[in-house]
Design an enzyme around this catalytic site. Sequence first.
Site: not given
Length: 298
Positions: A12, A57-58, A157, A174, A222, A248, A250
Amino acid sequence: MPTFLGQNQYGKAENRVVKITRDGATHHIKDLNVSVSLSGDMDEVHYSGSNANVLPTDTTKNTVYAFAKEHGIESAEQFGIHLARHFVTSQEPIHRARIRIEEYAWERIETPGEGEHSFVRQGQETRVTQITYDGSSWEAVSGLKDLVVMNSTNSEFWGYVKDKYTTLPEAYDRVLATEVSARWRFGWCDDAQSAPDWEESYARVKQHLLTAFAETYSLSLQQTLYAMGARIIERCDEIDEVRFSLPNKHHFLVDLKPFGLKNDNEVYFAADRPYGLIEATVLRDGCEAKIPADLTNL
């Protein structure tokens, strides 16, 4: 052509349970989304339709709510352990139980006078855990998702590969922003070991993650990812493996020259797509990677 049954499971999904603990006038809330998945001796229900080995499942849904009352919810991990142990040990055909839980945090609204029973839903992140039990060994993987973080400087970067399709200018100051999805696997795997303090562990892991993000002068996302994972492994003895998925987010400087204005790293356009997606696992020396590479499956 002959066929045969492969891997199978049932259960469930997404049972929403809210447990309110009333400590006098002070209340405490645990808000979980619990998914139960069971596997074992289930060949006949697939081949012939016999439900002789099938726990409905109940019933699994009802068990989630009953256990919230009977055992309380000390932590998402401990609640998952109670459920997984119950399904495997109480039903002979069930050989393996996997419990996935999302936890939604609530922050207390402080008010004058008596009583502490008002809350506002926190929007920082969703806590997650997956508990798997096969009757003899445990696997506990916890984590978080939707945790948005940003460094407005101390990120660069440059020096990357360039070909005829490269248009991205090198950046020496940045914005670095990402939405952290992380999972960490505990070394705890059997009842002979002392289980971690799940609540305290989560708080420490999250704090180390945030501290590493804030303190790392980043030359790449990274590098920041590895710093976050290494800090967790080095400072949390209970953790053997951490996996991150970091989109990322940006932020591009807006060209204000047409308006006669100089943009001195002040005004940015936040792009939601397309986005870079940085993913990696950081491991304790001597440990094997077990967290799936695709976190959408965990």
